[in-house]
Design a protein around this motif. Structure first.
Motif, PDB file in Angstrom:
ATOM      1  N   PHE A 177       0.871  -1.310   0.076  1.00  0.00           N
ATOM      2  CA  PHE A 177      -0.073  -0.049   0.126  1.00  0.00           C
ATOM      3  C   PHE A 177       0.683   1.106   0.008  1.00  0.00           C
ATOM      4  CE2 PHE A 177      -3.078  -2.940   2.481  1.00  0.00           C
ATOM      5  CZ  PHE A 177      -3.762  -3.314   1.468  1.00  0.00           C
ATOM      6  N   GLU A 178       2.024   1.020  -0.129  1.00  0.00           N
ATOM      7  CA  GLU A 178       3.035   2.271  -0.037  1.00  0.00           C
ATOM      8  C   GLU A 178       2.827   3.250   1.250  1.00  0.00           C
ATOM      9  OE1 GLU A 178       2.790   4.035  -3.931  1.00  0.00           O
ATOM     10  OE2 GLU A 178       4.185   2.490  -4.967  1.00  0.00           O
ATOM     11  N   LYS A 179       2.715   2.512   2.350  1.00  0.00           N
ATOM     12  CA  LYS A 179       2.845   3.219   3.507  1.00  0.00           C
ATOM     13  C   LYS A 179       4.038   3.093   4.459  1.00  0.00           C
ATOM     14  CE  LYS A 179      -1.535   4.067   3.073  1.00  0.00           C
ATOM     15  NZ  LYS A 179      -2.799   3.633   3.407  1.00  0.00           N
ATOM     16  N   ASN A 180       4.266   3.956   5.285  1.00  0.00           N
ATOM     17  CA  ASN A 180       5.357   4.047   6.151  1.00  0.00           C
ATOM     18  C   ASN A 180       5.288   3.484   7.702  1.00  0.00           C
ATOM     19  OD1 ASN A 180       6.900   5.275   3.715  1.00  0.00           O
ATOM     20  ND2 ASN A 180       5.355   6.783   4.126  1.00  0.00           N
ATOM     21  N   ILE A 181       4.520   2.756   7.927  1.00  0.00           N
ATOM     22  CA  ILE A 181       4.286   2.250   9.425  1.00  0.00           C
ATOM     23  C   ILE A 181       5.593   1.716   9.919  1.00  0.00           C
ATOM     24  CG2 ILE A 181       2.984   0.837  10.937  1.00  0.00           C
ATOM     25  CD1 ILE A 181       1.522   3.213  10.026  1.00  0.00           C
ATOM     26  N   THR A 182       6.084   2.261  11.124  1.00  0.00           N
ATOM     27  CA  THR A 182       7.041   1.594  11.698  1.00  0.00           C
ATOM     28  C   THR A 182       6.861   0.727  13.010  1.00  0.00           C
ATOM     29  OG1 THR A 182       7.529   3.775  12.826  1.00  0.00           O
ATOM     30  CG2 THR A 182       8.850   3.211  10.507  1.00  0.00           C
ATOM     31  N   SER A 183       5.705   1.206  13.495  1.00  0.00           N
ATOM     32  CA  SER A 183       5.450   0.720  15.072  1.00  0.00           C
ATOM     33  C   SER A 183       3.962   0.727  15.277  1.00  0.00           C
ATOM     34  CB  SER A 183       5.960   1.619  15.973  1.00  0.00           C
ATOM     35  OG  SER A 183       5.508   2.817  15.875  1.00  0.00           O
ATOM     36  N   ILE A 184       3.669   0.066  16.409  1.00  0.00           N
ATOM     37  CA  ILE A 184       2.282   0.043  16.880  1.00  0.00           C
ATOM     38  C   ILE A 184       2.037   0.726  18.221  1.00  0.00           C
ATOM     39  CG2 ILE A 184       0.349  -1.657  17.437  1.00  0.00           C
ATOM     40  CD1 ILE A 184       1.578  -3.702  15.473  1.00  0.00           C
ATOM     41  N   SER A 185       1.227   1.448  18.487  1.00  0.00           N
ATOM     42  CA  SER A 185       1.194   2.209  19.535  1.00  0.00           C
ATOM     43  C   SER A 185       0.782   1.168  20.923  1.00  0.00           C
ATOM     44  CB  SER A 185      -0.457   2.971  19.965  1.00  0.00           C
ATOM     45  OG  SER A 185      -1.267   2.267  19.891  1.00  0.00           O
ATOM     46  N   GLN A 186       1.575   1.621  21.992  1.00  0.00           N
ATOM     47  CA  GLN A 186       1.238   0.798  23.168  1.00  0.00           C
ATOM     48  C   GLN A 186      -0.067   0.298  23.448  1.00  0.00           C
ATOM     49  OE1 GLN A 186       2.642   2.716  26.777  1.00  0.00           O
ATOM     50  NE2 GLN A 186       4.810   2.056  26.458  1.00  0.00           N
ATOM     51  N   GLU A 187      -1.000   1.222  23.493  1.00  0.00           N
ATOM     52  CA  GLU A 187      -2.212   0.684  23.711  1.00  0.00           C
ATOM     53  C   GLU A 187      -2.773  -0.381  22.817  1.00  0.00           C
ATOM     54  OE1 GLU A 187      -5.204   4.027  23.617  1.00  0.00           O
ATOM     55  OE2 GLU A 187      -5.383   3.398  25.981  1.00  0.00           O
ATOM     56  N   VAL A 188      -2.735  -0.149  21.239  1.00  0.00           N
ATOM     57  CA  VAL A 188      -2.961  -1.312  20.471  1.00  0.00           C
ATOM     58  C   VAL A 188      -2.069  -2.560  20.845  1.00  0.00           C
ATOM     59  CG1 VAL A 188      -3.189  -1.721  17.998  1.00  0.00           C
ATOM     60  CG2 VAL A 188      -3.596   0.560  18.582  1.00  0.00           C
TER      61      VAL A 188
END
Ligand SMILES: Nc1ncnc2c1ncn2[C@@H]1O[C@H](COP(=O)(O)OP(=O)(O)OP(=O)(O)O)[C@@H](O)[C@H]1O
Ligand SMILES: [Mg+2]
Length: 457
Positions: free
Chosen positions: A338-349
């Motif tokens: 999807f050509e996105k740049n996610i590097t992490s997942i928040s603590q809550e998630v």
């Protein structure tokens, strides 16, 4: 021999853009209405070929891997024409070095309408067509494709490597989406049979009256219109037959299956000749181990014959370390798609993910990450509450409250206090002694929990 050398002609071309939008398609088949081809253009590949998704499409695989993909025996269900099995060569299309789409050259190797003519002329069969035949003739995954860090899983993969080399039957159990088919694929590819067929047959997808002819084949004249057809055992000779959802096979057929496995031979329906085969069976079910025999889903004799090697894949909720590694694996995959740049997942998630039950296991986790990344805006680098709420309605404040560490600890403490008070018959001094804490501390805690506290009866 590679498909590239084998594919002596093609009869179809499809071009998609990188999102899966069909830009061009042609089937060199005089029976196909040109209008149908036109109406497919502009639609999404997955809407037209509705059993195809990002993980099993050769067009997406070639874009994903940035290389030419050869796919033998892709089973396609088409919204407009009959289902078919095709051999495909898929090649990425680039502009300025970037992948902008893909082109697929395909050759239909079996059309389900043709097969229907070879099957008994009864209405159930006609209605069904053999759509239910899950005819992937090669195993796509290796054991190395099993992503895991959980120590039980790591051991299980090592065990799978070890048992792959033998010819013993294998029985795989695990909830839906835990990776049973992935293991079966991987074991076949790690075995000496890897260059022979791998056939996956889902026993729940085929009506009872067809199963027998599918497994054992038919001979010309066994019923009106019957042709000589190989059964699965013959077609799979030298290879691995994966019997998925074995518990759905009727018991009388299980008896026949057992006989064929023990004799390593079977007769086609309507034929007297015994035909020998050398097939390794891997069976799978999502029924819990203890229920398989108790509830009579699978004949005892067949179960003992097939469960020489047992592989029980734990559910994802018991593999917390895997939730993390798999999430990042899927983030990488869908970032690129999807050509996105996610590097992490928040603590809550993350907390949500570690506490959620994942009834659909890895399939559900992949879906969660895929949808979250699809929803996230281009500039965001973190999956947080916003995306989680959008893609999973169980993610809400109440869930997080009841699953927080503090809450879990408090509940445990409350339970222990209730138990101590029950044993001491309400005597606080004795309960404190039992808990090995000062009486005063217990009293403070009792005040804190006064609204919830009730001695256990
Ligand atoms: N450890 C893993 N690493 C990477 N992908 C995985 C893993 N386990 C499962 N998957 C992926 O999750 C999906 C579900 O796996 P699979 O089809 O093997 O499950 P299953 O146990 O056969 O499910 P079902 O009982 O519903 O048929 C597939 O896309 C598979 O590739
Ligand atoms: Mg499966």
């Amino acid at each position: 021999m590679s498909l590239y050398n084998e594919l002596n002609y093609i009869d179809g071309i499809t071009i998609i853009d990188k999102e899966g939008l069909i830009l061009f398609t042609v089937k060199f088949n005089p029976d196909i209405d040109k209008k149908m081809e036109e109406s497919i253009v502009g639609k999404n590949l997955f809407d037209v070929f509705y059993n195809i998704n990002k993980s099993n499409s050769s067009l997406f695989e070639c874009m994903d891997k940035d290389k030419l993909i050869e796919r033998k025996g892709q089973y396609v269900k088409n919204l407009y024409v009959d289902d078919s099995i095709t051999d495909n060569i898929s090649i990425p299309i680039k502009h300025g070095g970037l992948i902008v789409g893909a082109i697929e050259l395909s050759k239909v190797i079996a059309d389900y309408d043709d097969n229907v003519n070879e099957l008994p002329n009864d209405s159930a069969v006609m209605k069904l067509k053999p759509k239910c035949l899950n005819m992937g003739y090669n195993a796509r995954y290796n054991l190395d494709n099993i992503i895991c860090k959980d120590k039980n899983m790591v051991k299980l993969v090592e065990y799978a490597h070890h048992v792959a080399k033998s010819n013993s039957p294998i029985f795989i159990t695990g909830e839906t989406g835990t990776g049973k088919e992935l293991f079966a694929n991987g074991i076949h590819n790690a075995s000496n049979r890897k260059d022979k067929p791998f056939i996956a047959q889902n026993c729940s997808a085929v009506p009872e009256n067809l199963l027998e002819s599918i497994f054992f084949g038919t001979s010309k004249g066994s019923y009106t219109g019957a042709l000589d057809r190989k059964g699965l055992f013959e077609a799979c000779d030298g290879g691995t037959l994966f019997l998925d959802e074995l518990h759905c096979m009727p018991l009388h057929l299980q008896a026949k299956l057992l006989r064929a496995i023990e004799d390593k031979s079977a007769r086609r329906i309507g034929e007297n000749k015994e035909r020998n085969f050398d097939v390794r069976i891997i069976a799978a079910t999502n029924i819990k181990n203890e229920e398989i025999l108790n509830k009579g889903f699978i004949r005892q004799d067949l179960y003992y014959r097939l469960s020489v090697v047992k592989i029980d894949i734990p559910p994802l909720r018991e593999r917390l370390e895997d939730i993390k590694v798999l999430s990042y694996y899927f983030i990488k995959k869908y970032n690129s798609i999807f050509e996105k740049n996610i590097t992490s997942i928040s603590q809550e998630v993350t907390r949500f993910m570690l506490n959620y039950d994942w009834p659909g296991n890895i399939r559900e986790l992949e879906n969660f990450i895929e949808s979250a990344i699809l929803n996230v805006s281009k500039e965001k680098i973190i999956i947080d509450e916003k995306e989680a709420k959008e893609v999973n309605n169980i993610f809400n404040d109440d869930f997080l409250k009841t699953k927080s560490l503090k809450n879990i600890l408090e509940n445990t403490e409350l339970n222990l206090i209730e138990e101590a008070l029950m044993i001491s018959k309400g005597n606080v001094t004795k309960a404190a002694e039992y808990l090995e804490i000062p009486r005063q501390t217990l009293q403070q805690k009792m005040i804190k929990y006064s609204t919830n506290l009730k001695p256990k009866s």
